[in-house]
Design an enzyme around this catalytic site. Structure first.
Site, PDB file in Angstrom:
ATOM      1  N   GLN A 156       0.853  -1.193   0.000  1.00 31.05           N
ATOM      2  CA  GLN A 156       0.000   0.000   0.000  1.00 31.05           C
ATOM      3  C   GLN A 156       0.889   1.243   0.000  1.00 31.05           C
ATOM      4  OE1 GLN A 156      -2.127   0.282   3.649  1.00 31.05           O
ATOM      5  NE2 GLN A 156      -3.404   1.995   3.035  1.00 31.05           N
ATOM      6  N   GLY A 157       0.934   1.944  -1.111  1.00 30.83           N
ATOM      7  CA  GLY A 157       1.797   3.122  -1.230  1.00 30.83           C
ATOM      8  C   GLY A 157       0.997   4.396  -1.033  1.00 30.83           C
ATOM      9  N   SER A 194       1.425   6.649   2.329  1.00 31.42           N
ATOM     10  CA  SER A 194       2.141   7.650   3.132  1.00 31.42           C
ATOM     11  C   SER A 194       3.403   8.139   2.432  1.00 31.42           C
ATOM     12  CB  SER A 194       2.545   7.052   4.480  1.00 31.42           C
ATOM     13  OG  SER A 194       1.427   6.525   5.134  1.00 31.42           O
ATOM     14  N   SER A 248       4.701  -1.056   4.014  1.00 33.97           N
ATOM     15  CA  SER A 248       4.936  -2.368   4.617  1.00 33.97           C
ATOM     16  C   SER A 248       5.123  -3.429   3.540  1.00 33.97           C
ATOM     17  CB  SER A 248       3.759  -2.782   5.494  1.00 33.97           C
ATOM     18  OG  SER A 248       3.558  -1.844   6.523  1.00 33.97           O
ATOM     19  N   GLU A 271      -9.770  -1.978   6.385  1.00 32.56           N
ATOM     20  CA  GLU A 271      -8.606  -2.167   7.245  1.00 32.56           C
ATOM     21  C   GLU A 271      -9.050  -2.345   8.695  1.00 32.56           C
ATOM     22  OE1 GLU A 271      -5.532   0.586   6.288  1.00 32.56           O
ATOM     23  OE2 GLU A 271      -4.304   0.060   8.002  1.00 32.56           O
ATOM     24  N   GLU A 312      -4.917   9.967  17.792  1.00 27.58           N
ATOM     25  CA  GLU A 312      -5.423  11.342  17.920  1.00 27.58           C
ATOM     26  C   GLU A 312      -6.407  11.648  16.780  1.00 27.58           C
ATOM     27  OE1 GLU A 312      -2.192  10.515  17.998  1.00 27.58           O
ATOM     28  OE2 GLU A 312      -1.691  10.890  20.092  1.00 27.58           O
TER      29      GLU A 312
HETATM   30  C1  FAD Z   1       3.297  -0.514  11.549  1.00 26.39           C
HETATM   31  C2  FAD Z   1       2.969   0.520  10.506  1.00 26.39           C
HETATM   32  C3  FAD Z   1       2.692   0.097   9.208  1.00 26.39           C
HETATM   33  C4  FAD Z   1       2.420   1.046   8.221  1.00 26.39           C
HETATM   34  N1  FAD Z   1       2.213   0.611   6.941  1.00 26.39           N
HETATM   35  C5  FAD Z   1       1.955   1.501   5.971  1.00 26.39           C
HETATM   36  C6  FAD Z   1       1.763   1.059   4.618  1.00 26.39           C
HETATM   37  O1  FAD Z   1       1.864  -0.145   4.316  1.00 26.39           O
HETATM   38  N2  FAD Z   1       1.506   1.989   3.686  1.00 26.39           N
HETATM   39  C7  FAD Z   1       1.394   3.321   3.976  1.00 26.39           C
HETATM   40  O2  FAD Z   1       1.115   4.086   3.080  1.00 26.39           O
HETATM   41  N3  FAD Z   1       1.601   3.773   5.242  1.00 26.39           N
HETATM   42  C8  FAD Z   1       1.877   2.904   6.242  1.00 26.39           C
HETATM   43  N4  FAD Z   1       2.100   3.337   7.513  1.00 26.39           N
HETATM   44  C9  FAD Z   1       2.125   4.770   7.778  1.00 26.39           C
HETATM   45  C10 FAD Z   1       0.915   5.287   8.566  1.00 26.39           C
HETATM   46  O3  FAD Z   1      -0.229   5.292   7.766  1.00 26.39           O
HETATM   47  C11 FAD Z   1       1.301   6.658   9.093  1.00 26.39           C
HETATM   48  O4  FAD Z   1       2.349   6.487  10.026  1.00 26.39           O
HETATM   49  C12 FAD Z   1       0.128   7.350   9.767  1.00 26.39           C
HETATM   50  O5  FAD Z   1      -0.838   7.698   8.834  1.00 26.39           O
HETATM   51  C13 FAD Z   1       0.601   8.614  10.523  1.00 26.39           C
HETATM   52  O6  FAD Z   1       1.316   9.459   9.685  1.00 26.39           O
HETATM   53  P1  FAD Z   1       2.764  10.012  10.076  1.00 26.39           P
HETATM   54  O7  FAD Z   1       3.598   8.845  10.520  1.00 26.39           O
HETATM   55  O8  FAD Z   1       3.251  10.852   8.965  1.00 26.39           O
HETATM   56  O9  FAD Z   1       2.523  10.889  11.379  1.00 26.39           O
HETATM   57  P2  FAD Z   1       1.963  12.376  11.415  1.00 26.39           P
HETATM   58  O10 FAD Z   1       0.738  12.472  10.578  1.00 26.39           O
HETATM   59  O11 FAD Z   1       3.073  13.312  11.122  1.00 26.39           O
HETATM   60  O12 FAD Z   1       1.544  12.521  12.937  1.00 26.39           O
HETATM   61  C14 FAD Z   1       2.488  12.753  13.972  1.00 26.39           C
HETATM   62  C15 FAD Z   1       1.723  12.979  15.266  1.00 26.39           C
HETATM   63  O13 FAD Z   1       0.908  14.159  15.139  1.00 26.39           O
HETATM   64  C16 FAD Z   1      -0.457  13.858  15.412  1.00 26.39           C
HETATM   65  N5  FAD Z   1      -1.323  14.638  14.507  1.00 26.39           N
HETATM   66  C17 FAD Z   1      -1.161  14.844  13.180  1.00 26.39           C
HETATM   67  N6  FAD Z   1      -2.167  15.604  12.692  1.00 26.39           N
HETATM   68  C18 FAD Z   1      -2.980  15.880  13.740  1.00 26.39           C
HETATM   69  C19 FAD Z   1      -4.203  16.597  13.882  1.00 26.39           C
HETATM   70  N7  FAD Z   1      -4.779  17.197  12.827  1.00 26.39           N
HETATM   71  N8  FAD Z   1      -4.776  16.658  15.102  1.00 26.39           N
HETATM   72  C20 FAD Z   1      -4.216  16.048  16.183  1.00 26.39           C
HETATM   73  N9  FAD Z   1      -3.063  15.336  16.109  1.00 26.39           N
HETATM   74  C21 FAD Z   1      -2.445  15.266  14.916  1.00 26.39           C
HETATM   75  C22 FAD Z   1      -0.598  12.379  15.115  1.00 26.39           C
HETATM   76  O14 FAD Z   1      -1.684  11.822  15.826  1.00 26.39           O
HETATM   77  C23 FAD Z   1       0.754  11.832  15.581  1.00 26.39           C
HETATM   78  O15 FAD Z   1       0.734  11.642  16.982  1.00 26.39           O
HETATM   79  C24 FAD Z   1       2.391   2.430   8.526  1.00 26.39           C
HETATM   80  C25 FAD Z   1       2.678   2.852   9.837  1.00 26.39           C
HETATM   81  C26 FAD Z   1       2.976   1.922  10.810  1.00 26.39           C
HETATM   82  C27 FAD Z   1       3.310   2.390  12.198  1.00 26.39           C
END
Ligand code: FAD
Length: 373
Positions: free
Chosen positions: A122-123, A125, A157, A241, A357
């Site tokens: 899944q591409g 993020s 992933s 999901e 959150e």
């Molecule tokens: C085990 C795992 C597997 C994953 N697999 C995939 C995958 O296969 N494909 C893929 O595309 N992605 C994948 N991801 C990515 C995942 O979808 C993102 O990590 C997730 O959407 C959060 O984005 P970010 O890491 O950029 O954090 P951010 O969005 O930068 O968030 C950082 C922090 O800020 C908080 N925050 C952000 N915006 C707000 C808001 N508006 N209000 C309040 N709080 C806020 C968040 O809650 C978090 O605590 C995976 C992540 C994990 C941990």
């Protein structure tokens, strides 16, 4: 004649089949080993017909309600025949791929995934776009019948094991509103211009990858839906999901809870109130998820309500492993055990598939109507 589409009958028949067909995993706890075992299990389930139930016949399935898939996931993952992470990609990606792909593409590709011949990823993020997915910047530009893609994904992933990727890109011009400027493609990961770099997680597994796209050409027949449908595709994917996919993860958590009970008893310790609380959290989650499976089976469209399932899952998972830490002193801090790996992974439960959150914001605004602040 028995009705195999009836969930209780289906479960009994599947259990009999699993008892008669030994799919016990080898003693290989590497990610590579887990992926190989997952492919082996899928192959056997496919040949036995089991992994085809609950999927539409047009896409190589044998029909029947989605609940049948949930039962297969529960039995396979609950018995620890396949790990929940790789298994989850089936449920995360396939329903939406089938809904949005051209029918011939779904008919060709879905059996490859269900039979373990392929793995998909899944591409979505990107380095600057996680919660704020609509800001993604990987760009697709049309050139005749081809789209040329440039950009970078992250946290993808299992990309290093994957043959295909469900990819979100930005199309349209600068004036197109974010949500209408996202278009999805079903991309072959071996297309020239794609490079995959695994990332090591804190639980010491290369589960994630960075994926780079450098002038990658994709035929327009690989578009999922129409230009601009990508945001809706993402919104349709997330409830899956958190429905059939969660059911198998819950089965896994129950099996780990049983493992904790055995280990605590083996040490001569009493089963205490903390374990009661874990059980309650798991049971609450399972009850909620059961209702979600039924809503899906009735043909209801799932949406923001599945944020509740996500909050409950993350809470139950972290509570389980916190209790492991408290009741089995040292196994997480000092020993290189499965508990340690799982404890560290459980920290991600409040991040993947939408952070805690963001889920709470959705519940507050869209379900409880509490307004923006
Ligand atoms: C085990 C795992 C597997 C994953 N697999 C995939 C995958 O296969 N494909 C893929 O595309 N992605 C994948 N991801 C990515 C995942 O979808 C993102 O990590 C997730 O959407 C959060 O984005 P970010 O890491 O950029 O954090 P951010 O969005 O930068 O968030 C950082 C922090 O800020 C908080 N925050 C952000 N915006 C707000 C808001 N508006 N209000 C309040 N709080 C806020 C968040 O809650 C978090 O605590 C995976 C992540 C994990 C941990």
């Amino acid at each position: 004649m028995t009705d195999l589409f009836e969930p209780a009958t289906f479960r009994t028949a599947l259990r009999t089949w699993l008892d008669e067909n030994d799919l016990t995993p080898p003693d290989d706890h590497s990610l590579q080993g887990h992926m190989q075992q997952f492919a082996r299990v899928q192959r056997a389930l496919y040949d036995g017909g089991w992994s085809r139930y609950g999927w539409p016949e047009e896409a190589g399935g044998l029909g029947g309600p989605a609940m049948l898939r949930a039962i297969v996931g529960e039995e396979v993952v609950g018995r620890r025949l396949a790990e929940p992470g790789p298994y989850s990609m089936l449920e995360v990606l396939t329903p939406t791929m089938i809904d949005y792909a051209q029918p011939e593409l779904a008919a060709e590709m879905v059996p490859k995934l269900l039979s373990g011949e392929e793995q998909w990823c899944q591409g979505f993020s990107e380095p600057g776009s996680g919660s704020d997915l609509a800001s993604l910047s990987t760009r697709a530009v049309q050139r005749g019948d081809t789209w040329v893609i440039n950009g970078q994904k992250v946290w993808t992933s299992f990309a290093q094991f994957s043959h295909r990727c469900v990819l979100l890109t930005r199309t349209g011009d600068a004036d197109t509103p974010d949500h209408q400027a996202i278009t999805a493609f079903f991309v072959d990961v071996d297309t020239p211009g794609i490079s995959v770099r695994p990332l090591r997680t804190m639980h010491d597994v290369d589960e994630f990858c960075e994926v780079y796209f450098d002038d990658v050409e994709v035929d327009s027949s690989r578009m999922l839906g129409k230009p601009g449908d990508g945001w809706q595709l993402a919104m349709d994917l997330l409830p899956y999901e958190r429905s059939t996919c969660f059911w198998q993860r819950i089965a896994y958590l129950y099996s780990r809870f049983d493992g904790l009970v055995d280990e605590v008893r083996g040490r001569g310790q009493a089963i205490d109130v903390d374990m009661g609380e874990v059980y309650l959290a798991l049971h609450t989650l399972r009850c909620r998820s059961r209702a979600t499976q039924h809503r899906l089976a009735e043909g209801q469209k799932l949406g923001a309500d599945t944020s509740i399932d996500k909050v409950l899952l993350a809470g139950a998972e972290q509570r389980l492993y916190d209790t492991v830490r408290d009741l089995l002193p040292g196994v997480i801090e000092l020993d290189d055990t499965e508990w340690r790996t799982e404890y560290l992974y459980s920290r991600a439960a409040t991040i993947y598939g939408g952070t805690a959150e963001i889920q709470r914001n959705i519940i507050a605004r869209r379900l409880l109507d509490l307004g923006k602040e």
